[in-house]
Write an enzyme that holds these catalytic residues in place. Structure first.
Site, PDB file in Angstrom:
ATOM      1  N   CYS A 184      38.485  -2.501 -31.799  1.00  0.00           N
ATOM      2  CA  CYS A 184      38.579  -3.447 -30.680  1.00  0.00           C
ATOM      3  C   CYS A 184      39.100  -4.809 -31.106  1.00  0.00           C
ATOM      4  O   CYS A 184      39.774  -5.481 -30.328  1.00  0.00           O
ATOM      5  CB  CYS A 184      37.229  -3.580 -29.989  1.00  0.00           C
ATOM      6  SG  CYS A 184      35.948  -4.387 -30.988  1.00  0.00           S
ATOM      7  N   CYS A 233      29.143  -1.595 -36.608  1.00  0.00           N
ATOM      8  CA  CYS A 233      28.829  -2.226 -35.322  1.00  0.00           C
ATOM      9  C   CYS A 233      27.665  -1.507 -34.637  1.00  0.00           C
ATOM     10  O   CYS A 233      26.758  -2.147 -34.106  1.00  0.00           O
ATOM     11  CB  CYS A 233      30.065  -2.232 -34.435  1.00  0.00           C
ATOM     12  SG  CYS A 233      29.836  -3.091 -32.858  1.00  0.00           S
TER      13      CYS A 233
END
Length: 356
Positions: free
Chosen positions: A200, A103
């Site tokens: 997440c 990410c």
């Protein structure tokens, strides 16, 4: 001063980063990256973290308090391709990926930087605990945070020279306590907001269930075996396990058992003793070097093989165009394929790669 886009997660670190940059005179714009895949608001609220609606609400309020423009940018396609799809594919191949590293490299930096520069920004900034330095050889690298306990350089080792050149990390010079005090001093309502934990997009930590549901393929049970191939019992599916794992195996073998290997081709999980789980070497590819352009000779470096690893001495040498051999001075446990190995020269990141 410069035009800077700050990636704001709604947390205290990125909020203080935006404040510090504004205080330094920069033209600051706050941006939250919309990456959560589910359109259902209740689901987004429930998952929160760094990408739910609660993060957007907190970041928007902070931007208003700081008096800076604020936008939400849609990066859902990039996040799905570079993070979620990668995460699932790695687990199905018996590896243990680090989605935060992917990410950082491909979404928080590559996508955000490109989008930001297209609207006239010169830099992006984040609330990471790391410091960017330009060395005498002209290359950019990361220096560990002023507070080693919060240092995040491990998860940033694969940023490119161009990305480092256009990035600011103002909180790297501060401790977490100092950052919270700054937030309290300027009356930010998120001053005591807890740090986000876990991945997440899998907030409950049940990676196997997430993979099965998202990939739409059942993960079959299979055999636990020892290194000689003897069947020890049945496992729940390879996505439930990672190399080095001890807890949650559901077996009573009369000795502490550790996952030594995951074999997707035969759907086997290999178990062994703690002695068998130790290794003196590893190989890594998908290399990225920071402080040097390439590795031209064997080098003794400090290496970390996972985020919370304290680090250890090793000698690293190139064995191919995109492969290194790392030989440790002391045996290491739980060297896990798919995780990153990051090499340090003192406080500075030399580079790193993905463990094979």
């Amino acid at each position: 001063m410069s035009k800077v886009v700050v990636g704001m997660s709604g947390g205290v670190d990125s909020s203080v980063a935006a404040y510090l940059l504004k205080e330094q005179g920069h033209d600051v714009t706050g941006v939250t990256m919309q990456i959560w895949q589910d359109e259902d608001q209740a689901v987004q609220e429930e998952n929160g973290g760094c990408c739910g609606l609660s993060a957007v609400d907190d970041a928007r309020r902070v931007a208003a308090d700081l008096g800076i423009p604020y936008y939400v940018m849609n990066f859902k396609p990039e996040f799905k391709e570079h993070v979620i799809d990668y995460f699932i594919e790695e687990y199905l191949q018996g590896k243990t990926p680090n989605p935060c590293i992917a990410c950082n490299r491909y979404v928080k930096w590559e996508s955000l930087l490109n989008r930001s520069m297209s609207i006239g920004a010169e830099y992006i900034a984040t609330g990471h605990y790391a410091r960017i330095v330009k060395l005498e050889n002209g290359r950019y690298t990361l220096r560990q945070s002023a507070t080693i306990s919060k240092d995040q350089t491990y998860a940033l080792y694969n940023l490119t020279q161009e990305q480092l050149k256009h990035t600011l990390m103002p909180v790297g010079e501060y401790s977490k306590e100092e950052v919270r005090r700054i937030a309290e001093k300027i009356n930010l309502r998120i001053a005591n907001k807890p740090d986000s934990q876990d991945i997440c997009f899998v907030p409950d930590g049940d990676y196997a269930a997430y993979i099965e549901e998202t990939a739409g393929v059942p993960i079959p049970e299979g055999n636990f075996v020892n290194s000689s191939g003897q069947v020890l019992g049945r496992h729940k599916g390879i996505t439930h396990y990672t190399v080095g794992q001890r807890k949650g195996l559901g077996l009573a073998l009369g000795y502490p058992a550790f996952v030594l290997e995951i074999r997707p081709d035969t759907n086997e999980v290999v178990l062994g003793t703690v002695e068998e789980s130790m290794t003196i070497t590893l190989r890594a590819n998908q290399l990225n070097f920071m402080s040097v352009e390439d590795l031209t000779e064997p080098l003794r470096v400090w290496a970390k093989i996972r985020y919370n690893h304290k680090g250890t001495w090793c000698t690293v040498e190139k064995t191919g165009a995109d492969e290194v051999l790392c030989t440790f001075e002391e045996p290491q446990r739980a060297v896990t394929p798919g995780q990153a190995v990051v090499f340090y020269d003192g406080e500075y990141v030399l580079g790193g790669g993905t463990i094979l």
